[in-house]
Motif scaffolding. Sequence first.
Motif, PDB file in Angstrom:
ATOM      1  N   PHE A  19      -3.156   4.768  -8.525  1.00  0.00           N
ATOM      2  CA  PHE A  19      -2.611   4.049  -8.181  1.00  0.00           C
ATOM      3  C   PHE A  19      -1.673   3.519  -7.325  1.00  0.00           C
ATOM      4  O   PHE A  19      -0.683   4.339  -5.959  1.00  0.00           O
ATOM      5  CB  PHE A  19      -3.291   2.837  -7.964  1.00  0.00           C
ATOM      6  N   ASP A  20      -0.554   3.792  -8.244  1.00  0.00           N
ATOM      7  CA  ASP A  20       0.614   4.108  -8.097  1.00  0.00           C
ATOM      8  C   ASP A  20       1.797   5.597  -7.474  1.00  0.00           C
ATOM      9  O   ASP A  20       2.408   5.874  -6.861  1.00  0.00           O
ATOM     10  CB  ASP A  20       1.525   4.312  -9.366  1.00  0.00           C
ATOM     11  N   ASP A  21       0.403   6.663  -8.131  1.00  0.00           N
ATOM     12  CA  ASP A  21       0.903   7.887  -7.528  1.00  0.00           C
ATOM     13  C   ASP A  21       0.976   8.244  -5.556  1.00  0.00           C
ATOM     14  O   ASP A  21       1.395   8.966  -5.297  1.00  0.00           O
ATOM     15  CB  ASP A  21       0.590   9.164  -8.491  1.00  0.00           C
ATOM     16  N   PHE A  22      -0.169   7.291  -6.139  1.00  0.00           N
ATOM     17  CA  PHE A  22      -0.377   7.303  -4.185  1.00  0.00           C
ATOM     18  C   PHE A  22       0.611   7.136  -3.130  1.00  0.00           C
ATOM     19  O   PHE A  22       0.715   7.225  -2.498  1.00  0.00           O
ATOM     20  CB  PHE A  22      -1.841   6.596  -3.953  1.00  0.00           C
ATOM     21  N   ILE A  23       0.690   5.417  -4.009  1.00  0.00           N
ATOM     22  CA  ILE A  23       1.776   4.467  -3.030  1.00  0.00           C
ATOM     23  C   ILE A  23       3.043   5.814  -3.191  1.00  0.00           C
ATOM     24  O   ILE A  23       3.553   5.712  -1.970  1.00  0.00           O
ATOM     25  CB  ILE A  23       2.259   3.497  -4.059  1.00  0.00           C
ATOM     26  N   TYR A  44       3.389   8.537  -3.340  1.00  0.00           N
ATOM     27  CA  TYR A  44       2.633   9.737  -2.361  1.00  0.00           C
ATOM     28  C   TYR A  44       3.028   9.731  -0.393  1.00  0.00           C
ATOM     29  O   TYR A  44       3.334   9.763   0.317  1.00  0.00           O
ATOM     30  CB  TYR A  44       1.231  10.483  -2.797  1.00  0.00           C
ATOM     31  N   ALA A  45       2.245   8.558  -0.539  1.00  0.00           N
ATOM     32  CA  ALA A  45       2.320   7.750   1.243  1.00  0.00           C
ATOM     33  C   ALA A  45       4.189   7.174   1.499  1.00  0.00           C
ATOM     34  O   ALA A  45       3.952   7.605   2.149  1.00  0.00           O
ATOM     35  CB  ALA A  45       1.551   6.612   0.776  1.00  0.00           C
ATOM     36  N   SER A  46       4.937   6.875   0.375  1.00  0.00           N
ATOM     37  CA  SER A  46       6.244   6.740   0.651  1.00  0.00           C
ATOM     38  C   SER A  46       6.501   7.858   1.635  1.00  0.00           C
ATOM     39  O   SER A  46       7.622   7.583   1.935  1.00  0.00           O
ATOM     40  CB  SER A  46       6.884   6.287  -0.813  1.00  0.00           C
ATOM     41  N   GLY A  47       6.328   9.080   1.387  1.00  0.00           N
ATOM     42  CA  GLY A  47       6.873   9.994   2.007  1.00  0.00           C
ATOM     43  C   GLY A  47       6.978  10.279   3.504  1.00  0.00           C
ATOM     44  O   GLY A  47       7.751  10.530   3.983  1.00  0.00           O
ATOM     45  N   THR A  48       5.853   9.709   3.534  1.00  0.00           N
ATOM     46  CA  THR A  48       5.744   9.656   5.069  1.00  0.00           C
ATOM     47  C   THR A  48       5.718   7.769   6.096  1.00  0.00           C
ATOM     48  O   THR A  48       6.643   7.963   6.601  1.00  0.00           O
ATOM     49  CB  THR A  48       4.106   9.500   5.361  1.00  0.00           C
ATOM     50  N   ILE A  49       5.362   6.921   5.127  1.00  0.00           N
ATOM     51  CA  ILE A  49       6.230   5.902   5.694  1.00  0.00           C
ATOM     52  C   ILE A  49       7.261   5.424   4.728  1.00  0.00           C
ATOM     53  O   ILE A  49       7.238   5.077   3.598  1.00  0.00           O
ATOM     54  CB  ILE A  49       5.044   4.244   4.956  1.00  0.00           C
ATOM     55  N   THR A  98       5.713  -6.650  -0.387  1.00  0.00           N
ATOM     56  CA  THR A  98       4.529  -8.057  -0.436  1.00  0.00           C
ATOM     57  C   THR A  98       2.822  -6.899  -0.635  1.00  0.00           C
ATOM     58  O   THR A  98       1.875  -7.690  -0.654  1.00  0.00           O
ATOM     59  CB  THR A  98       4.855  -8.684   0.329  1.00  0.00           C
ATOM     60  N   ASP A  99       2.859  -6.429   1.274  1.00  0.00           N
ATOM     61  CA  ASP A  99       1.879  -5.856   1.510  1.00  0.00           C
ATOM     62  C   ASP A  99       0.985  -4.543   0.979  1.00  0.00           C
ATOM     63  O   ASP A  99      -0.087  -4.989   0.268  1.00  0.00           O
ATOM     64  CB  ASP A  99       2.345  -4.562   2.241  1.00  0.00           C
ATOM     65  N   ILE A 100       1.903  -4.170  -0.469  1.00  0.00           N
ATOM     66  CA  ILE A 100       1.159  -3.301  -1.315  1.00  0.00           C
ATOM     67  C   ILE A 100       0.814  -4.827  -2.405  1.00  0.00           C
ATOM     68  O   ILE A 100      -0.655  -4.158  -3.499  1.00  0.00           O
ATOM     69  CB  ILE A 100       2.312  -2.808  -2.350  1.00  0.00           C
TER      70      ILE A 100
END
Length: 533
Positions: free
Chosen positions: A468-472, A474-479, A485-487
């Motif tokens: 999960f941490d790795d996905f967040i 990874y996603a932060s490279g785009t967002i 709070t949403d996380i």
Amino acid sequence: MKKSAGIIFRSVILILIGVAIGLLVGDNSFSSKYFGESVSQSDKLAKVLQLVRQNYVDSVNVDSVEGVTANNLLQNLDPHSTYLPPKQAQAIHDKLEGGFSGFGVEYQLLRDTLFITQVYPGGPAEKAGLASGDAIIDINNQKFSGTNLTTEKVDNVFTNAKQTQLVFNVQTPNDEQKETFTVKRGYVDLSSIDAYYMATPTIGYVKISKFASTTDKDFRHALIDLKQKGMKKLILDIRGNGGGYLNTATALADEFLTKGQLIVFTKGSHEQRTDYFATDSGVFQQGKMAVLIDEYSASASEILAGALQDLDRATIIGRRSFGKGLVQEQFPFDDGSAVNLTVARYYTPSGRSIQKSYAEGVDNYHAELSNRMKKGELFTAQSNMDDSLFKKQSPYHTLSGKTVYSHGGIMPDIFVPADTTEETQLIQELDDNQLFTAYVLDRMQPTLNKYSNEADFVNHFSVSGPMFDDFIIYASGTIKEMDSTDIIISKQTIRLLLKAYAARFKWGDQAYYETVNNDDAGFKKAVRNLSQD
């Protein structure tokens, strides 16, 4: 002062809209002033467009103006009467006809390379040997990867009817060597059945995404298969189903009802009342049923749910449906465009119309769903019945005498609140940017290969904390800016969706729905309801 092209264009449209609305109300002043008394109502708009084309001071795309004008005229009638440009008309036709001519793949652009993310069963791509995860390097011996690819550029390659055959040079996920596949354009089936499987040893589940020309045939096939596997009871999921053909909705209702029962009736100013009755050909006339609906279940979905509720054939579970009780007929033009015109209203067996009001205009009509959320209707059952819309109504009754209501959608028998963790801005952005599938492509394929089949994966895999941490990250490279709070709020939903998208990537839509349903409140309530004797 010189006006901009945009202002000129809007001015022309406003003039033509005024003429069009004048046609609706019978105002002859414009034609009398400019064309003389002899011009008929039906000629006015065509003559105005001709004047613009031949005499207007600046160059104007009259075809575009004509489409906007026609659509605004129709939208002054009701929100569902609309003008469809050729591409949109064709797309709707393909969606509801159960298939299209093409190659049968879904894809995603990642690092300027096109990756196959889904291969349609039985389609040309699958027959040729393409699979999810394949990276397209060259097409027709021309470099494709790394050429500043855009969605438009890719679509032009795949949708160009002149491209009857494509030769793909592909890098497969597990091979260092490239492989070549020749794919011939052909017919691609689009099933209306997203998934069907046994939820328990005796309860079957069927998810229907639309009411297309092939839906009843697809459904019968699914139901027969489920009955052979021991199904005695059925969960029918039409959440998010925006409708389709009226005849398909009545055919599907016929599968559950007995001969002579009224399914629905339609009538309009130019359409005499037409009654639709059940025959004796249904394949599931006995056995308990639960139907799942939500605020996006509309039109044909509401015809089906309304009939089964009025006739006490099924328990309706979820949230109040959309509220579309108007019937459209499509009138095509020679250039491929078309008009969807409302020709009748439909009424459930008890006589109720479920069409919500559009008296305050199109914008308010389309904002109605967000207004439901603001007043809390999606989260508490009581707020539904507190609504003045229902307090003012004379109630209708089902065969057994149960109270039901009209003008605003189908009210469920069992309420299921919306999951707020699914509605965060972060979830929307992750989905819009296709980041779940992107992560699966980039990071999860070796993990997926460890599982022998979809059941093994669905039952035993879970997204770990480190993943999960790795996905967040990874996603932060785009967002670039994520709301912390949403996380926190959406953590469990993100983990579930990441698993579901991974299941879909490897095994298809059924694996996706099996995954999400394991944590779905509506699905669980339906299982509990049907499990009661």
